[in-house]
Design a protein around this motif. Structure first.
Motif, PDB file in Angstrom:
ATOM      1  N   MET A  21       0.958  -0.989  -0.112  1.00  0.00           N
ATOM      2  CA  MET A  21      -0.094  -0.022  -0.137  1.00  0.00           C
ATOM      3  C   MET A  21       0.864   1.284  -0.006  1.00  0.00           C
ATOM      4  SD  MET A  21      -3.065  -0.849   0.183  1.00  0.00           S
ATOM      5  CE  MET A  21      -4.053   0.782   0.356  1.00  0.00           C
ATOM      6  N   PRO A  22       0.536   2.169  -0.846  1.00  0.00           N
ATOM      7  CA  PRO A  22       1.311   3.353  -0.759  1.00  0.00           C
ATOM      8  C   PRO A  22       1.138   4.294   0.667  1.00  0.00           C
ATOM      9  CG  PRO A  22      -0.182   3.506  -2.561  1.00  0.00           C
ATOM     10  CD  PRO A  22      -0.604   2.180  -1.981  1.00  0.00           C
ATOM     11  N   GLU A  23       2.300   4.643   1.102  1.00  0.00           N
ATOM     12  CA  GLU A  23       2.599   5.332   2.486  1.00  0.00           C
ATOM     13  C   GLU A  23       3.325   6.553   2.188  1.00  0.00           C
ATOM     14  OE1 GLU A  23       3.516   1.732   5.374  1.00  0.00           O
ATOM     15  OE2 GLU A  23       5.380   1.938   4.127  1.00  0.00           O
ATOM     16  N   THR A  24       3.406   7.411   3.066  1.00  0.00           N
ATOM     17  CA  THR A  24       4.113   8.567   3.363  1.00  0.00           C
ATOM     18  C   THR A  24       5.495   8.271   4.005  1.00  0.00           C
ATOM     19  OG1 THR A  24       2.241  10.104   3.301  1.00  0.00           O
ATOM     20  CG2 THR A  24       4.572  10.991   4.149  1.00  0.00           C
ATOM     21  N   VAL A  25       6.583   8.352   3.218  1.00  0.00           N
ATOM     22  CA  VAL A  25       7.914   7.900   3.683  1.00  0.00           C
ATOM     23  C   VAL A  25       8.751   9.422   3.875  1.00  0.00           C
ATOM     24  CG1 VAL A  25       9.958   6.625   3.331  1.00  0.00           C
ATOM     25  CG2 VAL A  25       7.839   6.033   2.288  1.00  0.00           C
ATOM     26  N   MET A  26       9.127   9.407   5.091  1.00  0.00           N
ATOM     27  CA  MET A  26      10.253  10.567   5.416  1.00  0.00           C
ATOM     28  C   MET A  26      11.628  10.059   5.166  1.00  0.00           C
ATOM     29  SD  MET A  26      12.385  12.214   7.282  1.00  0.00           S
ATOM     30  CE  MET A  26      12.670  12.113   9.160  1.00  0.00           C
ATOM     31  N   THR A  50      15.606  11.086   4.685  1.00  0.00           N
ATOM     32  CA  THR A  50      16.844  11.932   4.916  1.00  0.00           C
ATOM     33  C   THR A  50      17.751  11.777   3.651  1.00  0.00           C
ATOM     34  OG1 THR A  50      18.023  10.488   6.363  1.00  0.00           O
ATOM     35  CG2 THR A  50      16.449  11.815   7.407  1.00  0.00           C
ATOM     36  N   GLY A  51      18.576  12.682   3.357  1.00  0.00           N
ATOM     37  CA  GLY A  51      19.610  12.485   2.321  1.00  0.00           C
ATOM     38  C   GLY A  51      18.955  12.575   1.091  1.00  0.00           C
ATOM     39  N   ALA A  52      17.758  13.047   0.699  1.00  0.00           N
ATOM     40  CA  ALA A  52      17.130  12.908  -0.517  1.00  0.00           C
ATOM     41  C   ALA A  52      17.692  13.661  -1.759  1.00  0.00           C
ATOM     42  CB  ALA A  52      15.664  13.343  -0.520  1.00  0.00           C
ATOM     43  N   THR A  53      18.598  14.783  -1.305  1.00  0.00           N
ATOM     44  CA  THR A  53      19.080  15.243  -2.590  1.00  0.00           C
ATOM     45  C   THR A  53      20.562  14.910  -2.756  1.00  0.00           C
ATOM     46  OG1 THR A  53      19.981  17.028  -0.814  1.00  0.00           O
ATOM     47  CG2 THR A  53      17.985  17.595  -1.982  1.00  0.00           C
ATOM     48  N   GLY A  54      20.913  13.733  -2.148  1.00  0.00           N
ATOM     49  CA  GLY A  54      22.420  13.118  -2.222  1.00  0.00           C
ATOM     50  C   GLY A  54      22.389  12.136  -3.418  1.00  0.00           C
ATOM     51  N   PHE A  55      23.358  11.458  -3.793  1.00  0.00           N
ATOM     52  CA  PHE A  55      23.503  10.540  -4.556  1.00  0.00           C
ATOM     53  C   PHE A  55      22.612   9.422  -4.573  1.00  0.00           C
ATOM     54  CE2 PHE A  55      26.302   6.841  -6.228  1.00  0.00           C
ATOM     55  CZ  PHE A  55      25.874   7.191  -7.576  1.00  0.00           C
ATOM     56  N   LEU A  56      22.888   8.674  -3.343  1.00  0.00           N
ATOM     57  CA  LEU A  56      21.877   7.365  -3.315  1.00  0.00           C
ATOM     58  C   LEU A  56      20.675   7.866  -2.821  1.00  0.00           C
ATOM     59  CD1 LEU A  56      21.258   4.567  -2.895  1.00  0.00           C
ATOM     60  CD2 LEU A  56      22.423   4.275  -0.529  1.00  0.00           C
ATOM     61  N   GLY A  57      20.624   8.991  -1.925  1.00  0.00           N
ATOM     62  CA  GLY A  57      19.166   9.288  -1.526  1.00  0.00           C
ATOM     63  C   GLY A  57      18.187   9.726  -2.637  1.00  0.00           C
ATOM     64  N   SER A  58      18.926  10.479  -3.567  1.00  0.00           N
ATOM     65  CA  SER A  58      18.049  10.843  -4.700  1.00  0.00           C
ATOM     66  C   SER A  58      17.342   9.791  -5.423  1.00  0.00           C
ATOM     67  CB  SER A  58      18.655  11.779  -5.741  1.00  0.00           C
ATOM     68  OG  SER A  58      19.889  11.240  -6.255  1.00  0.00           O
ATOM     69  N   ALA A  59      18.218   8.812  -5.638  1.00  0.00           N
ATOM     70  CA  ALA A  59      17.748   7.281  -6.197  1.00  0.00           C
ATOM     71  C   ALA A  59      16.947   6.553  -5.505  1.00  0.00           C
ATOM     72  CB  ALA A  59      19.116   6.363  -6.560  1.00  0.00           C
ATOM     73  N   ILE A  60      16.701   6.704  -4.156  1.00  0.00           N
ATOM     74  CA  ILE A  60      15.859   6.017  -3.306  1.00  0.00           C
ATOM     75  C   ILE A  60      14.286   7.014  -3.448  1.00  0.00           C
ATOM     76  CG2 ILE A  60      15.108   5.654  -0.987  1.00  0.00           C
ATOM     77  CD1 ILE A  60      17.930   5.260  -0.296  1.00  0.00           C
ATOM     78  N   ALA A  61      14.600   8.413  -3.464  1.00  0.00           N
ATOM     79  CA  ALA A  61      13.285   9.139  -3.749  1.00  0.00           C
ATOM     80  C   ALA A  61      12.876   8.629  -4.923  1.00  0.00           C
ATOM     81  CB  ALA A  61      13.732  10.637  -3.732  1.00  0.00           C
ATOM     82  N   LEU A  62      13.318   8.685  -6.151  1.00  0.00           N
ATOM     83  CA  LEU A  62      13.054   8.376  -7.258  1.00  0.00           C
ATOM     84  C   LEU A  62      12.157   6.819  -7.242  1.00  0.00           C
ATOM     85  CD1 LEU A  62      15.571   9.672  -9.809  1.00  0.00           C
ATOM     86  CD2 LEU A  62      13.334  10.597  -9.268  1.00  0.00           C
ATOM     87  N   ALA A  63      12.889   5.836  -6.845  1.00  0.00           N
ATOM     88  CA  ALA A  63      12.239   4.658  -6.477  1.00  0.00           C
ATOM     89  C   ALA A  63      11.139   4.635  -5.601  1.00  0.00           C
ATOM     90  CB  ALA A  63      13.563   3.596  -5.762  1.00  0.00           C
ATOM     91  N   HIS A  99       4.695   5.655  -3.503  1.00  0.00           N
ATOM     92  CA  HIS A  99       4.786   6.217  -2.097  1.00  0.00           C
ATOM     93  C   HIS A  99       4.895   7.865  -2.346  1.00  0.00           C
ATOM     94  CE1 HIS A  99       4.961   2.317  -0.539  1.00  0.00           C
ATOM     95  NE2 HIS A  99       6.301   2.162  -1.209  1.00  0.00           N
ATOM     96  N   ALA A 100       4.285   8.470  -1.252  1.00  0.00           N
ATOM     97  CA  ALA A 100       4.572  10.048  -1.242  1.00  0.00           C
ATOM     98  C   ALA A 100       6.034  10.243  -0.416  1.00  0.00           C
ATOM     99  CB  ALA A 100       3.410  10.626  -0.245  1.00  0.00           C
ATOM    100  N   VAL A 101       6.714  11.052  -0.866  1.00  0.00           N
ATOM    101  CA  VAL A 101       8.153  11.172  -0.482  1.00  0.00           C
ATOM    102  C   VAL A 101       8.154  12.643   0.465  1.00  0.00           C
ATOM    103  CG1 VAL A 101      10.559  11.419  -0.939  1.00  0.00           C
ATOM    104  CG2 VAL A 101       9.114   9.742  -1.953  1.00  0.00           C
ATOM    105  N   GLY A 114      11.583  17.897 -11.058  1.00  0.00           N
ATOM    106  CA  GLY A 114      10.443  17.264 -11.806  1.00  0.00           C
ATOM    107  C   GLY A 114       9.888  16.264 -11.094  1.00  0.00           C
ATOM    108  N   ALA A 115      10.609  15.711  -9.853  1.00  0.00           N
ATOM    109  CA  ALA A 115      10.037  14.647  -9.179  1.00  0.00           C
ATOM    110  C   ALA A 115       9.154  15.262  -8.009  1.00  0.00           C
ATOM    111  CB  ALA A 115      11.221  14.012  -8.307  1.00  0.00           C
ATOM    112  N   ALA A 116       7.916  14.504  -7.836  1.00  0.00           N
ATOM    113  CA  ALA A 116       7.127  15.041  -6.916  1.00  0.00           C
ATOM    114  C   ALA A 116       7.321  14.630  -5.500  1.00  0.00           C
ATOM    115  CB  ALA A 116       5.700  14.216  -7.207  1.00  0.00           C
ATOM    116  N   VAL A 117       8.254  15.532  -4.950  1.00  0.00           N
ATOM    117  CA  VAL A 117       8.621  15.464  -3.597  1.00  0.00           C
ATOM    118  C   VAL A 117       8.430  16.430  -2.630  1.00  0.00           C
ATOM    119  CG1 VAL A 117      10.797  15.178  -2.087  1.00  0.00           C
ATOM    120  CG2 VAL A 117      10.452  13.722  -4.295  1.00  0.00           C
ATOM    121  N   GLU A 118       7.941  16.398  -1.500  1.00  0.00           N
ATOM    122  CA  GLU A 118       7.765  17.318  -0.359  1.00  0.00           C
ATOM    123  C   GLU A 118       8.870  17.614   0.277  1.00  0.00           C
ATOM    124  OE1 GLU A 118       5.038  18.145   3.456  1.00  0.00           O
ATOM    125  OE2 GLU A 118       4.809  16.227   2.581  1.00  0.00           O
ATOM    126  N   TYR A 119       9.328  18.811   0.133  1.00  0.00           N
ATOM    127  CA  TYR A 119      10.368  19.332   0.803  1.00  0.00           C
ATOM    128  C   TYR A 119      10.400  19.950   2.330  1.00  0.00           C
ATOM    129  CZ  TYR A 119      12.788  18.416  -3.616  1.00  0.00           C
ATOM    130  OH  TYR A 119      13.509  17.803  -4.809  1.00  0.00           O
TER     131      TYR A 119
END
Length: 330
Positions: free
Chosen positions: A1-6, A8-21, A27-29, A44-49
């Motif tokens: 089920m889709p969830e809201t996931v908090m 951290t590190g979303a603008t970094g190398f691995l973190g941005s890949a996780i956000a896109l995944a 899921h809401a990020v 362009g990614a639908a991410v809440e900062y």
């Protein structure tokens, strides 16, 4: 089920890949991001900062309100740091702040993105597994020590406070969006530029960053609380990696150097780094780590999380293509 996931590190190398995944899975990020941090890798990614910092517990608590789960990916990842106290504040104290806030918020699951830096490479050069855990005093350098202390802190909270945490241990992620770049990304970039004429004999485990990201998301659902999972790819010698890049770029293969004569150069390189503020390519900790190939097995994650890694050559090609597109490969 889709969830809201908090996250951290979303603008970094691995973190941005996780956000896109996460977005690909519906899921809401919600991303905890420091003020002024570039967000171009997620354009362009639908991410809440949400503004915040790992050294600010109140901002972490605010970002967690209404979140179902947490993926803690942010870390200070450098091989050389003039003052390790800042790294400890982020990697250890920051991790504790996130974990305690997740407990207070009643989050269903937490994924702590650790590292194979918390494991001991095997002297027989066979791939290390999750059973090869290192003590903090057995690690080399402040990064490995801080990540080991943070991982042990998470496990302690699992055992003593009921923290619903899963730990993943990425090996050496490479691929697109490495804008900083990471230490390994810098090796790839400099080799592609023809500025890596020599190397010391060692080995590492290479994995595409997007393959790691997908398995981090899978750990939210399929990971066992208190479990640890190596997320790696293939074991590759540094000679093979650099030779492959040289062939791709039509450059001369680098030559192997003995380790012993490089110690004075490493010391001088660190001294220059302290004066200029630029990260050195050659460090004493790097030479110490290079003594034992850093090879790892992802068999447990493959069974439990469905982890799969594409060939390392594809990851290298995508990394170089991204560096070129970003104007970094001059």
């Amino acid at each position: 089920m889709p969830e809201t996931v908090m996250l951290t590190g979303a603008t970094g190398f691995l973190g941005s890949a996780i956000a896109l995944a996460l977005r690909a899975e519906g899921h809401a990020v919600r991303a905890l991001v420091r003020e002024g941090t570039p967000r171009d890798v997620l354009q362009g990614a639908a991410v809440e900062y949400v503004p915040g910092d790992l050294t600010d517990a109140a901002s972490i608590a605010a970002a967690l309100r209404g979140a179902d789960t947490v993926i803690h990916c942010a870390a200070d990842y450098r091989i050389f740091v003039p003052d390790p106290r800042r790294m400890w504040a982020v990697n250890v104290a920051g991790t504790e702040a996130v974990m305690r806030a997740a407990l207070a918020a009643g989050c269903r699951r937490v994924v702590h993105v650790s590292s194979v830096a918390t494991l001991k490479p095997r002297a027989d050069h066979l791939p290390a597994t999750e059973a090869d855990a290192a003590l903090p005093e057995q690690t080399i350098g402040p990064y490995k020590r801080s990540k080991t202390e943070a991982e042990r802190l998470v496990l302690k909270l699992v055992a003593e406070a009921g923290l619903p945490a899963v730990i993943v241990n990425p090996s050496t992620p490479i691929g697109p969006r490495d804008r900083r770049p990471t230490p390994t990304g810098r090796v790839i970039l400099e080799a592609a530029r023809g500025r890596m004429p020599a190397y010391v004999d060692t080995g590492l485990n290479l994995v595409h960053v997007d393959d790691v990201a997908r398995s981090c998301v899978a750990a939210l659902q399929r990971g066992k609380i208190g479990g640890r999972y190596i997320l790696g790819g293939q074991d590759v010698s540094l000679a093979e990696l650099l030779g492959h890049i040289a062939a791709l770029q039509g450059r001369r293969r680098p030559v192997r150097l003995p380790r012993a004569p490089l110690w004075p150069l490493a010391l001088a390189s660190e001294g220059l780094a302290r004066l200029t503020g630029r990260e050195p390519m050659l460090t004493r900790d790097g030479l110490r780590m290079a003594k034992t190939p850093m090879y790892f097995s992802s068999a447990k994650a493959e069974r439990a999380l469905g982890h799969r890694a594409r060939p390392w050559q594809a990851a290298v090609a995508e990394a170089i293509a991204w560096f070129r597109g970003a104007g970094m490969l001059a």
